[in-house]
Design an enzyme around this catalytic site. Structure first.
Site, mmCIF file in Angstrom:
data_model
loop_
_atom_site.group_PDB
_atom_site.id
_atom_site.type_symbol
_atom_site.label_atom_id
_atom_site.label_comp_id
_atom_site.label_asym_id
_atom_site.label_seq_id
_atom_site.Cartn_x
_atom_site.Cartn_y
_atom_site.Cartn_z
ATOM 1 N N CYS A 46 17.864 -29.744 -18.341
ATOM 2 C CA CYS A 46 17.887 -29.346 -16.924
ATOM 3 C C CYS A 46 18.407 -30.475 -16.034
ATOM 4 O O CYS A 46 19.310 -30.262 -15.217
ATOM 5 C CB CYS A 46 16.503 -28.879 -16.476
ATOM 6 S SG CYS A 46 15.168 -29.997 -16.917
HETATM 7 N N1 LIG Z 1 11.073 -25.781 -19.422
HETATM 8 C C1 LIG Z 1 12.275 -26.098 -18.983
HETATM 9 O O1 LIG Z 1 12.514 -26.205 -17.763
HETATM 10 C C2 LIG Z 1 13.400 -26.333 -19.965
HETATM 11 C C3 LIG Z 1 14.705 -26.387 -19.457
HETATM 12 C C4 LIG Z 1 15.763 -26.613 -20.362
HETATM 13 C C5 LIG Z 1 15.501 -26.771 -21.698
HETATM 14 N N2 LIG Z 1 14.212 -26.722 -22.158
HETATM 15 C C6 LIG Z 1 14.023 -26.891 -23.599
HETATM 16 O O2 LIG Z 1 13.814 -25.594 -24.171
HETATM 17 C C7 LIG Z 1 12.920 -25.692 -25.282
HETATM 18 C C8 LIG Z 1 11.731 -24.765 -25.025
HETATM 19 O O3 LIG Z 1 11.087 -25.251 -23.857
HETATM 20 P P1 LIG Z 1 9.962 -24.450 -23.129
HETATM 21 O O4 LIG Z 1 9.806 -25.092 -21.810
HETATM 22 O O5 LIG Z 1 10.231 -23.002 -23.198
HETATM 23 O O6 LIG Z 1 8.702 -24.810 -24.046
HETATM 24 P P2 LIG Z 1 7.363 -24.000 -24.271
HETATM 25 O O7 LIG Z 1 7.069 -23.144 -23.100
HETATM 26 O O8 LIG Z 1 6.327 -25.000 -24.661
HETATM 27 O O9 LIG Z 1 7.688 -23.058 -25.514
HETATM 28 C C9 LIG Z 1 7.968 -23.581 -26.774
HETATM 29 C C10 LIG Z 1 8.218 -22.454 -27.755
HETATM 30 O O10 LIG Z 1 8.511 -23.029 -29.028
HETATM 31 C C11 LIG Z 1 7.608 -22.511 -30.000
HETATM 32 N N3 LIG Z 1 7.246 -23.564 -30.945
HETATM 33 C C12 LIG Z 1 6.584 -24.693 -30.682
HETATM 34 N N4 LIG Z 1 6.538 -25.488 -31.794
HETATM 35 C C13 LIG Z 1 7.188 -24.814 -32.753
HETATM 36 C C14 LIG Z 1 7.460 -25.071 -34.115
HETATM 37 N N5 LIG Z 1 7.077 -26.209 -34.696
HETATM 38 N N6 LIG Z 1 8.144 -24.160 -34.814
HETATM 39 C C15 LIG Z 1 8.529 -23.010 -34.226
HETATM 40 N N7 LIG Z 1 8.285 -22.691 -32.940
HETATM 41 C C16 LIG Z 1 7.630 -23.592 -32.217
HETATM 42 C C17 LIG Z 1 6.404 -22.013 -29.238
HETATM 43 O O11 LIG Z 1 5.854 -21.015 -30.045
HETATM 44 P P3 LIG Z 1 4.405 -20.427 -29.861
HETATM 45 O O12 LIG Z 1 4.530 -19.511 -28.716
HETATM 46 O O13 LIG Z 1 4.168 -19.739 -31.141
HETATM 47 O O14 LIG Z 1 3.488 -21.585 -29.595
HETATM 48 C C18 LIG Z 1 7.043 -21.538 -27.941
HETATM 49 O O15 LIG Z 1 7.538 -20.225 -28.092
HETATM 50 C C19 LIG Z 1 12.499 -27.166 -25.372
HETATM 51 O O16 LIG Z 1 13.274 -27.780 -26.332
HETATM 52 C C20 LIG Z 1 12.810 -27.714 -23.991
HETATM 53 O O17 LIG Z 1 13.111 -29.065 -24.019
HETATM 54 C C21 LIG Z 1 13.163 -26.490 -21.324
#
Ligand SMILES: NC(=O)c1ccc[n+]([C@@H]2O[C@H](COP(=O)([O-])OP(=O)(O)OC[C@H]3O[C@@H](n4cnc5c(N)ncnc54)[C@H](OP(=O)(O)O)[C@@H]3O)[C@@H](O)[C@H]2O)c1
Length: 355
Positions: free
Chosen positions: A148
């Site tokens: 982001c």
């Molecule tokens: N949040 C932001 O603003 C943003 C912006 C750009 C990029 N990102 C990136 O996008 C990715 C997801 O971010 P998020 O904010 O959506 O995170 P999040 O809300 O914490 O969600 C993480 C997801 O990954 C799954 N997960 C966690 N550990 C895992 C594993 N070991 N194996 C398989 N699945 C796993 C979780 O599954 P469960 O539901 O089963 O726990 C959940 O669905 C990250 O890499 C982050 O850096 C985030």
């Protein structure tokens, strides 16, 4: 969508559910193996705000040969081995984490402190900033969706970097709490965050080498200071970039530079005054305002995005469209950039309403 219960994955699922050119065939989550397991539930039962009547499945339950593409929204480190499996099965992959944002494995391993699980895929991965990589993204097999902060920072600084105008730059960045996701336990607590503000991730935030990498490919390899702050907002992000220019540039030339750079872009908007995070919430738009101080010794560029949208989920859909050769803006956002208008002024610049 793999990881559809995450902050990014759930929004990607909603956007793809509404997408006129895509069938959202499956969404996955992990099975907790107890009575609280999300498996078998509709996404809307868990998140009513995402009205997606598709049931969650485990990834293992899927026959990958039935799918054309996947968006992976796992934490960095967990995505690479899945991406390998998906690529071997012939799927186009847009990955939202840090696993495929760097060309060289050393930078990744140095900044993320872990070995890369699929380094052989780095060569084919394309960095997913459509405004600069559009041609390479068309038909790409694997896309590393940008972080982001890099999205906002690189869009803010690219016109100056390409002109060779940056002598050094400080990026003072602020993000709402959803930037930390909602499933991994990294989400900051309400108490201590509300009515508060703090820098974090200094001096080594993982988005810094990504910003440096992209600016380098645009021609700037000098000093970069990146300082993110957590602010008490749900979603939204503002980067204030303070540039010491190599040479003077007049106000009109500065604006002309940005207008020329983004004239054809549907999702980059030039503001007629200082932008606010609310200007772009729930859109795929990056809103930018460049200005110079009266002495000409400093250029400040302000850019705002929604971290979950242009900073994550909607940009992933924009990239998926390019990879699948669908219209780039389809299903991405209801809003598109408006032309610059000197008549409009930012809400904060409006005079206060008199009683
Ligand atoms: N949040 C932001 O603003 C943003 C912006 C750009 C990029 N990102 C990136 O996008 C990715 C997801 O971010 P998020 O904010 O959506 O995170 P999040 O809300 O914490 O969600 C993480 C997801 O990954 C799954 N997960 C966690 N550990 C895992 C594993 N070991 N194996 C398989 N699945 C796993 C979780 O599954 P469960 O539901 O089963 O726990 C959940 O669905 C990250 O890499 C982050 O850096 C985030």
């Amino acid at each position: 969508v793999a990881g559809a219960l995450g902050a990014v994955g759930s929004l990607v699922a909603e956007l793809l559910w509404k997408h006129p050119g895509v069938e959202l065939a499956a969404i996955t989550a992990r099975d907790t193996g107890d009575g609280d397991s999300p498996i078998g539930k509709f996404l809307y039962e868990i998140y009513p705000e995402h009205r997606v009547p598709v049931r969650l499945q485990t990834l293992e339950a899927l026959d990958l040969s039935e799918f054309k593409a996947a968006v992976v929204a796992y934490p960095t480190g967990a995505a690479a081995s899945l991406a390998r499996k998906l690529r071997h099965a012939g799927l186009t992959v847009v990955d939202s984490c840090g696993d495929f944002r760097f060309a060289d494995v050393e930078t990744y391993e140095d900044w993320y402190g872990q070995p890369h699980e699929a380094p052989e895929l780095l060569e084919e991965a394309v960095y997913g900033l459509p405004e600069f990589n559009r041609d390479a993204l068309k038909g790409a097999g694997l896309i590393g969706n940008p972080g982001c902060y890099p999205t906002a920072s690189v869009l803010a600084l690219a016109p100056l970097a390409r002109e060779g105008l940056i002598a050094d730059v400080v990026i003072d960045a602020k993000s709402g709490v959803s930037g930390a996701g909602k499933r991994g336990g990294a989400a900051p607590p309400f108490i201590g965050t509300d009515e508060n503000m703090r820098p974090y991730g200094v001096p080594r935030h993982r988005h810094e080498p990504e910003i440096a990498d992209q600016l380098s490919s645009l021609g700037y390899q000098g000093l970069l200071s990146f300082v993110p702050h957590l602010i008490p907002l749900d979603q939204g992000e503002l980067v204030s970039c303070y540039v010491r220019p190599v040479r003077e540039i007049g106000e009109a030339d500065l604006h002309a530079l940005y207008e020329e750079a983004y004239a054809e872009e549907s999702f980059v908007e030039l503001a007629p005054g200082l932008p606010t995070v609310r200007d772009v919430q729930r859109t795929n738009i990056c809103r930018i305002y460049p200005m110079r101080d009266p002495a000409g010794t400093r250029i400040s560029v302000f850019a705002t995005i929604d971290n979950l949208w242009k900073g994550g989920a909607s940009q992933a859909v924009q990239n998926l469209n390019l990879a699948l050769r669908l219209p780039e803006g389809e299903g991405v956002s209801d809003s598109v950039a408006m032309p610059v208008s000197s008549d409009r002024i930012s809400p904060l610049d409006r005079p206060p309403v008199s009683a």
